[in-house]
Design a protein around this motif. Structure first.
Motif, PDB file in Angstrom:
ATOM      1  N   VAL A  44       6.145  -7.915  11.698  1.00 52.94           N
ATOM      2  CA  VAL A  44       5.216  -6.183  11.466  1.00 52.94           C
ATOM      3  C   VAL A  44       4.647  -6.739   9.637  1.00 52.94           C
ATOM      4  O   VAL A  44       5.562  -7.851   9.056  1.00 52.94           O
ATOM      5  CB  VAL A  44       5.297  -4.931  10.769  1.00 52.94           C
ATOM      6  N   ASP A  45       3.366  -6.273   9.211  1.00 53.58           N
ATOM      7  CA  ASP A  45       2.388  -6.939   8.233  1.00 53.58           C
ATOM      8  C   ASP A  45       1.561  -5.901   7.389  1.00 53.58           C
ATOM      9  O   ASP A  45       1.349  -4.752   8.546  1.00 53.58           O
ATOM     10  CB  ASP A  45       2.097  -8.416   8.766  1.00 53.58           C
ATOM     11  N   ALA A  46       1.444  -6.147   6.242  1.00 54.18           N
ATOM     12  CA  ALA A  46       0.691  -5.134   5.730  1.00 54.18           C
ATOM     13  C   ALA A  46      -0.934  -6.615   4.976  1.00 54.18           C
ATOM     14  O   ALA A  46      -0.500  -7.359   4.470  1.00 54.18           O
ATOM     15  CB  ALA A  46       0.889  -4.364   5.124  1.00 54.18           C
ATOM     16  N   ALA A  47      -1.448  -5.656   4.841  1.00 59.23           N
ATOM     17  CA  ALA A  47      -2.825  -6.495   4.093  1.00 59.23           C
ATOM     18  C   ALA A  47      -3.650  -5.341   3.083  1.00 59.23           C
ATOM     19  O   ALA A  47      -3.707  -4.309   3.332  1.00 59.23           O
ATOM     20  CB  ALA A  47      -4.623  -6.957   4.845  1.00 59.23           C
ATOM     21  N   CYS A  48      -3.760  -5.653   1.956  1.00 57.17           N
ATOM     22  CA  CYS A  48      -4.487  -5.090   0.753  1.00 57.17           C
ATOM     23  C   CYS A  48      -5.080  -5.182   0.344  1.00 57.17           C
ATOM     24  O   CYS A  48      -5.351  -6.345  -0.860  1.00 57.17           O
ATOM     25  CB  CYS A  48      -3.183  -4.394   0.081  1.00 57.17           C
ATOM     26  N   PRO A  69      -3.865  -0.666  -6.477  1.00 60.43           N
ATOM     27  CA  PRO A  69      -4.552  -0.114  -4.996  1.00 60.43           C
ATOM     28  C   PRO A  69      -5.552  -0.540  -4.752  1.00 60.43           C
ATOM     29  O   PRO A  69      -6.732  -0.748  -5.535  1.00 60.43           O
ATOM     30  CB  PRO A  69      -3.765   1.533  -5.778  1.00 60.43           C
ATOM     31  N   GLY A  70      -5.970  -0.254  -3.231  1.00 54.88           N
ATOM     32  CA  GLY A  70      -6.847  -0.635  -3.267  1.00 54.88           C
ATOM     33  C   GLY A  70      -6.966  -0.328  -1.132  1.00 54.88           C
ATOM     34  O   GLY A  70      -5.856   0.767  -0.881  1.00 54.88           O
ATOM     35  N   ILE A  71      -8.318  -1.301  -0.808  1.00 49.86           N
ATOM     36  CA  ILE A  71      -7.851  -0.756   0.875  1.00 49.86           C
ATOM     37  C   ILE A  71      -6.913  -1.146   1.516  1.00 49.86           C
ATOM     38  O   ILE A  71      -6.627  -2.529   1.436  1.00 49.86           O
ATOM     39  CB  ILE A  71      -8.845  -0.854   1.286  1.00 49.86           C
ATOM     40  N   MET A  72      -5.835  -0.603   2.349  1.00 48.27           N
ATOM     41  CA  MET A  72      -4.932  -1.326   2.963  1.00 48.27           C
ATOM     42  C   MET A  72      -4.835  -0.426   4.533  1.00 48.27           C
ATOM     43  O   MET A  72      -5.453   0.416   4.216  1.00 48.27           O
ATOM     44  CB  MET A  72      -3.517  -0.691   2.173  1.00 48.27           C
ATOM     45  N   GLU A  73      -4.315  -1.667   4.885  1.00 42.95           N
ATOM     46  CA  GLU A  73      -4.136  -1.434   6.601  1.00 42.95           C
ATOM     47  C   GLU A  73      -2.957  -2.214   6.933  1.00 42.95           C
ATOM     48  O   GLU A  73      -2.026  -3.336   5.732  1.00 42.95           O
ATOM     49  CB  GLU A  73      -4.725  -2.170   7.352  1.00 42.95           C
ATOM     50  N   TYR A  74      -1.691  -1.740   7.964  1.00 40.79           N
ATOM     51  CA  TYR A  74      -1.094  -2.347   8.224  1.00 40.79           C
ATOM     52  C   TYR A  74      -0.506  -2.421   9.836  1.00 40.79           C
ATOM     53  O   TYR A  74      -1.761  -2.200  10.411  1.00 40.79           O
ATOM     54  CB  TYR A  74       0.635  -1.644   8.125  1.00 40.79           C
ATOM     55  N   ARG A  75      -0.618  -3.694  10.987  1.00 39.17           N
ATOM     56  CA  ARG A  75       0.215  -3.849  11.722  1.00 39.17           C
ATOM     57  C   ARG A  75       1.100  -4.264  12.846  1.00 39.17           C
ATOM     58  O   ARG A  75       2.012  -4.607  11.940  1.00 39.17           O
ATOM     59  CB  ARG A  75      -0.924  -4.255  12.053  1.00 39.17           C
ATOM     60  N   GLY A  76       1.634  -3.978  13.887  1.00 39.98           N
ATOM     61  CA  GLY A  76       2.967  -4.633  14.260  1.00 39.98           C
ATOM     62  C   GLY A  76       2.394  -5.967  15.013  1.00 39.98           C
ATOM     63  O   GLY A  76       1.354  -5.435  15.980  1.00 39.98           O
ATOM     64  N   VAL A  77       3.561  -6.952  15.681  1.00 40.17           N
ATOM     65  CA  VAL A  77       2.988  -7.603  16.853  1.00 40.17           C
ATOM     66  C   VAL A  77       3.117  -8.288  17.894  1.00 40.17           C
ATOM     67  O   VAL A  77       4.786  -8.409  17.225  1.00 40.17           O
ATOM     68  CB  VAL A  77       1.944  -9.119  16.384  1.00 40.17           C
ATOM     69  N   PRO A 113      -8.074   1.115   7.815  1.00 41.43           N
ATOM     70  CA  PRO A 113      -7.532   1.232   6.456  1.00 41.43           C
ATOM     71  C   PRO A 113      -7.621   2.378   5.668  1.00 41.43           C
ATOM     72  O   PRO A 113      -8.112   4.004   6.067  1.00 41.43           O
ATOM     73  CB  PRO A 113      -8.705   0.484   5.440  1.00 41.43           C
ATOM     74  N   PHE A 114      -6.508   2.553   4.702  1.00 40.30           N
ATOM     75  CA  PHE A 114      -6.267   3.423   4.303  1.00 40.30           C
ATOM     76  C   PHE A 114      -6.974   3.474   2.338  1.00 40.30           C
ATOM     77  O   PHE A 114      -6.208   2.077   2.157  1.00 40.30           O
ATOM     78  CB  PHE A 114      -4.876   3.842   4.257  1.00 40.30           C
ATOM     79  N   ILE A 115      -7.786   4.381   1.877  1.00 35.79           N
ATOM     80  CA  ILE A 115      -7.857   3.775   1.101  1.00 35.79           C
ATOM     81  C   ILE A 115      -6.791   4.351  -0.849  1.00 35.79           C
ATOM     82  O   ILE A 115      -6.419   5.439  -0.790  1.00 35.79           O
ATOM     83  CB  ILE A 115      -9.630   5.184   0.614  1.00 35.79           C
ATOM     84  N   ASP A 116      -6.730   3.290  -1.207  1.00 37.95           N
ATOM     85  CA  ASP A 116      -5.696   4.004  -2.560  1.00 37.95           C
ATOM     86  C   ASP A 116      -4.329   3.752  -2.398  1.00 37.95           C
ATOM     87  O   ASP A 116      -3.727   4.518  -2.309  1.00 37.95           O
ATOM     88  CB  ASP A 116      -6.001   5.104  -3.056  1.00 37.95           C
ATOM     89  N   GLY A 117      -3.849   2.523  -1.621  1.00 39.13           N
ATOM     90  CA  GLY A 117      -3.003   1.968  -0.581  1.00 39.13           C
ATOM     91  C   GLY A 117      -2.762   1.358  -2.138  1.00 39.13           C
ATOM     92  O   GLY A 117      -3.010   0.340  -2.627  1.00 39.13           O
ATOM     93  N   THR A 118      -0.905   0.668  -1.544  1.00 44.08           N
ATOM     94  CA  THR A 118      -0.663  -0.594  -1.694  1.00 44.08           C
ATOM     95  C   THR A 118       0.319  -1.101  -0.844  1.00 44.08           C
ATOM     96  O   THR A 118       0.142  -0.749  -0.014  1.00 44.08           O
ATOM     97  CB  THR A 118       0.524  -0.508  -2.621  1.00 44.08           C
ATOM     98  N   ASN A 119       0.334  -2.627  -0.966  1.00 41.65           N
ATOM     99  CA  ASN A 119       0.688  -3.697   0.485  1.00 41.65           C
ATOM    100  C   ASN A 119       2.073  -3.161   0.492  1.00 41.65           C
ATOM    101  O   ASN A 119       2.771  -3.107   1.833  1.00 41.65           O
ATOM    102  CB  ASN A 119       0.668  -5.192  -0.144  1.00 41.65           C
ATOM    103  N   ASN A 120       3.113  -2.834  -0.755  1.00 39.35           N
ATOM    104  CA  ASN A 120       4.121  -2.497  -0.188  1.00 39.35           C
ATOM    105  C   ASN A 120       4.710  -1.137   0.303  1.00 39.35           C
ATOM    106  O   ASN A 120       5.462  -1.217   1.021  1.00 39.35           O
ATOM    107  CB  ASN A 120       5.080  -1.884  -1.463  1.00 39.35           C
ATOM    108  N   ILE A 121       3.751  -0.847   0.579  1.00 44.21           N
ATOM    109  CA  ILE A 121       3.619   1.354   0.796  1.00 44.21           C
ATOM    110  C   ILE A 121       3.153   0.790   2.624  1.00 44.21           C
ATOM    111  O   ILE A 121       3.674   1.167   3.242  1.00 44.21           O
ATOM    112  CB  ILE A 121       2.551   2.048   0.598  1.00 44.21           C
TER     113      ILE A 121
END
Length: 206
Positions: free
Chosen positions: A79-83, A87-95, A108-116
């Motif tokens: 799993v990983d995330a990108a932001c 804060p900024g535009i964040m998304e995450y995924r699993g492969v 994408p989520f608005i006003d997110g963080t990579n840690n979240i």
């Protein structure tokens, strides 16, 4: 009679799994023909042994230097995330770790963080694997922070809640609630970026 602070893996018994004391372990093996079990000093060792067996645990404690393929458990989820911004535009995924085929993706989520994002990705993977019945399937993450948050069942973010990220905080609450009401045995393993390169779930935006 307790045998100390150990973790007991039952491979063959009434209900295979990990047990936190000898009394619980005995209930699974007593009177069971050819029961197979063993104790371990740490929970991580027990989780790994449940999936791979005792001999594999011993063999892989010190993998050959530079032998990437023998060190990585390919039958796993990464799993990983990108932001963009913090804060900024964040998304995450699993492969799938081996094929890098995407299993889930959120955002994408608005006003997110990579840690979240990293935290939500881990909980998403745990819930996904439990639903599929893959209760000992390993998960890789390259985030120490997300590992700590999952272990503590609490996302210790300093991000302020606002109208833009309200939905993201709802997901955080749901993730924390899931951790508080569900048990899991899946090993969560820190991806060794220095030796193995970027985690397979990486978004490639660095």
């Amino acid at each position: 009679m307790s045998k100390g602070n150990k973790y007991y893996v039952v491979w063959i018994g009434n209900k295979p799994g990990i047990y936190h004391n000898w009394e619980e372990c005995q209930l699974q093996i007593k009177g069971y023909p050819q029961a197979k079990y063993k104790s371990y000093k740490t929970l991580d060792e027990a989780k790994y042994a449940l999936v791979h067996g005792d001999t594999v645990v011993k063999a892989t404690k010190k993998p050959a230097t530079g032998n990437r393929d023998s060190a990585i458990i390919w039958k796993s989820i990464s799993v990983d995330a990108a932001c963009s911004g913090n804060p900024g535009i964040m998304e995450y995924r699993g492969v799938d770790t081996k094929s890098q085929q995407e299993i889930f993706r959120q955002g994408p989520f608005i006003d997110g963080t990579n840690n979240i994002g990293e935290f939500l990705a881990l909980v998403h993977a745990l819930a996904y694997l439990k639903k599929k019945g893959l209760v000992t399937y390993p998960i890789y993450t390259d985030s120490k922070t997300a590992l700590a948050w999952v272990r503590n069942k609490k996302a210790k973010t300093t991000l302020a809640k606002n109208a833009k990220n309200r939905h993201l905080f709802e997901l955080l609450d749901r993730a924390q609630d899931w951790l508080g009401t569900n048990n899991y045995q899946n090993p969560i393993i820190k991806w060794n970026t220095e030796k193995w390169g970027e985690i397979p779930a990486d978004f490639g935006r660095k």
